[in-house]
Design an enzyme around this catalytic site. Structure first.
Site, PDB file in Angstrom:
ATOM      1  N   GLU A  82       0.803  -1.346   0.040  1.00  0.00           N
ATOM      2  CA  GLU A  82      -0.073  -0.026   0.087  1.00  0.00           C
ATOM      3  C   GLU A  82       0.953   1.381  -0.008  1.00  0.00           C
ATOM      4  O   GLU A  82       0.677   2.130   0.937  1.00  0.00           O
ATOM      5  CB  GLU A  82      -0.928  -0.034   1.344  1.00  0.00           C
ATOM      6  CG  GLU A  82      -2.054  -1.009   0.968  1.00  0.00           C
ATOM      7  CD  GLU A  82      -2.958  -1.132   2.235  1.00  0.00           C
ATOM      8  OE1 GLU A  82      -4.180  -1.392   2.128  1.00  0.00           O
ATOM      9  OE2 GLU A  82      -2.412  -0.559   3.297  1.00  0.00           O
ATOM     10  N   GLU A 102      -5.405  -8.201  -0.833  1.00  0.00           N
ATOM     11  CA  GLU A 102      -6.246  -7.921   0.477  1.00  0.00           C
ATOM     12  C   GLU A 102      -7.580  -7.586   0.179  1.00  0.00           C
ATOM     13  O   GLU A 102      -8.254  -6.751  -0.441  1.00  0.00           O
ATOM     14  CB  GLU A 102      -5.649  -6.645   1.131  1.00  0.00           C
ATOM     15  CG  GLU A 102      -4.236  -7.068   1.761  1.00  0.00           C
ATOM     16  CD  GLU A 102      -3.698  -5.963   2.405  1.00  0.00           C
ATOM     17  OE1 GLU A 102      -4.569  -5.115   3.251  1.00  0.00           O
ATOM     18  OE2 GLU A 102      -2.410  -5.623   2.727  1.00  0.00           O
TER      19      GLU A 102
END
Length: 476
Positions: A182, A374
């Site tokens: 991320e 995710e």
């Protein structure tokens, strides 16, 4: 293709992160990391975003990462549970400070290499493909205190040495790699995202974008090294995904949503396309940012990723008049509440169609295979008197998102696989809580670190087992 038909060879599994699962923070020669000094409780957010400086541990605070769920000692049993579900892929991360405790050593810590070699061999024993993140929100603290972390150009060389060590040490065991988890989160959570602490008088935007440049160069260099070590290596970038919707059809709101999307996609634009996008010229000028680049950086950035991975929990909503007072954080990214979607126990919007929208946008933009690494529902699980965890709410969330992913595949998007987040309950990165549970497996541990750490299969465990066995055809 129907919504629940997935291609042959599609990879099904789950994801953990070293700093949220391993524990054993001071064993095996591991060095202190940024996550190790982020406490549970009232100071957590200020430390995460770099406003409260922490370089050492305090006796009056609890640090959830220090024991986490003890995956370091229990990984064989945990991987056996994954194999029982039928996993063909398991996403985890390497703790940088297990390999280089300080981050700037010339030689790696052999005990750290041995641990991960054993871990990956255990995966292979069960025919599970490891998907490995090199940097998942854990920078060695020595690199923060000595160099200022990613604001410092020297970090590129330190990361490249670490990456090469991993590619060479685990060659033949790991094929799929991610460079930074991320990566866009460093803008919203600079310390947890990139080890950044701001000094008085500094321009945070200048520091963050300079650090971003160093990470982007390091990611490109690591990608280059991975392909040199083994041409079969597949390297991906990783975005905290979720499109911004305009709050209304007012043109100013549409523009605000576009700008918020670009703020996140900037990183992937560079990693997937190999150059800074044209819109950054005006962005940097208006923010007064001057990113220092070295000769050869442009050429290095041309080492683009092989695939684009991303997390998706919720869509987001933006307007021209959004501010600190009328927006809230979903996965630390500020967003307006969307009245058209339901929310989780933690206020995150539940929007399966948003996943299909995000996937179509990203494939239209990058034309590279996608990997959803995710996705999951953080919720409070209750144990029945019979000792069962009936998490139908989690099954419902995952079912609808897997359907949406199937629709995106039917739209013509190549997708490598799916790893649901927190396949075994783990410490929440955002809140430090254990009560915010994601897993198919319940871990007996509470928010204060008490509990036996015993593992219990939830109802969703058997549901996901059926999903995998049917290659996504049976979602009932």
């Amino acid at each position: 293709m129907s919504a629940t038909q997935f291609p042959d060879g599609f990879l099904w599994g789950g994801a953990l992160a070293a700093n949220q699962a391993e524990g054993a923070s001071f064993e095996g020669g591991k060095g202190l990391t940024t996550v190790d000094v982020i406490p549970h409780g009232t100071h957590r957010l200020a430390v995460k975003v770099g406003l409260e400086k922490r370089v050492a541990l305090r006796e009056d605070e609890f640090y959830p990462s220090h024991q986490a769920i003890d995956f370091y000692h229990r990984y064989k049993d945990d991987i056996a549970l994954m194999a029982e579900m039928g996993f063909t892929v398991f996403r985890t991360s390497i703790a940088w400070s297990r390999i280089y405790p300080n981050g700037d050593e010339l030689e790696p810590n052999e005990a750290g290499i041995a641990f991960y070699r054993d871990l990956f061999n255990e995966c292979k024993k069960h025919n599970i493909e490891p998907l490995v993140t090199l940097c998942h929100f854990d920078v060695p603290m020595h690199l923060v205190t000595e160099y200022g972390s990613w604001r410092n150009r020297k970090m590129v060389a330190f990361f490249a040495r670490y990456a090469r060590t991993c590619f060479e040490a685990f060659d033949g065991l790991v094929k799929y790699w991610l460079t930074f988890n991320e990566i866009n989160i460093l803008l919203a959570s600079p310390f947890s995202g990139a080890g950044l602490v701001f000094e008085e008088g500094e321009d945070p935007s200048q520091v963050k974008y300079q650090a971003a440049h160093h990470e982007l160069v390091a990611s490109a260099l690591a990608t280059k090294i991975a392909h040199e070590v083994n041409a079969e290596n597949q390297v991906g970038c990783m975005l905290a995904g979720g499109n911004f919707y305009p709050r209304t059809c007012k043109p100013e709101d549409v523009w605000a949503a576009l700008e918020k999307d670009r703020e996140n996609l900037f990183f992937i634009d560079v990693q997937a396309r190999g150059a800074y996008p044209s819109y950054t010229r005006r962005l940097f000028a208006e923010k007064g940012i001057s990113v220092k680049m070295e000769e050869g950086d442009g050429e290095l950035l041309k080492n683009t990723v092989d695939f684009v991975s991303f997390s998706y929990y919720a869509s987001r909503c933006a307007s021209a008049d959004m501010n600190e007072n009328n927006s809230s954080a979903a996965n630390v990214v500020k967003s307006l509440k969307n009245p058209h979607v339901q929310v989780s126990d933690w206020g995150w919007g539940i929007d399966p169609l948003g996943l299909r929208i995000t996937m179509n946008m990203m494939y239209d933009r990058y034309q590279k295979p996608l990997f959803l690494v995710e996705n999951g529902l953080g919720a409070k699980d209750e144990i029945t008197p019979e000792g069962e965890i009936v998490d139908d709410y989690r099954i419902s969330y995952l079912r609808e998102h897997i359907k949406a992913m199937g629709e995106a595949i039917a739209d013509g998007i190549p997708v490598i696989g799916y790893t649901s987040w927190g396949c075994i309950d783990l410490v929440s990165a955002s809140t430090g809580e254990m009560s915010k549970r994601y897993g198919f497996v319940y871990v007996d541990r509470d928010d204060q670190g008490q509990g036996t750490l015993a593992r219990t299969r939830k109802k969703s465990f058997y549901w996901y087992q059926k999903v995998i066995a049917s290659n996504g055809a049976d979602l009932s």
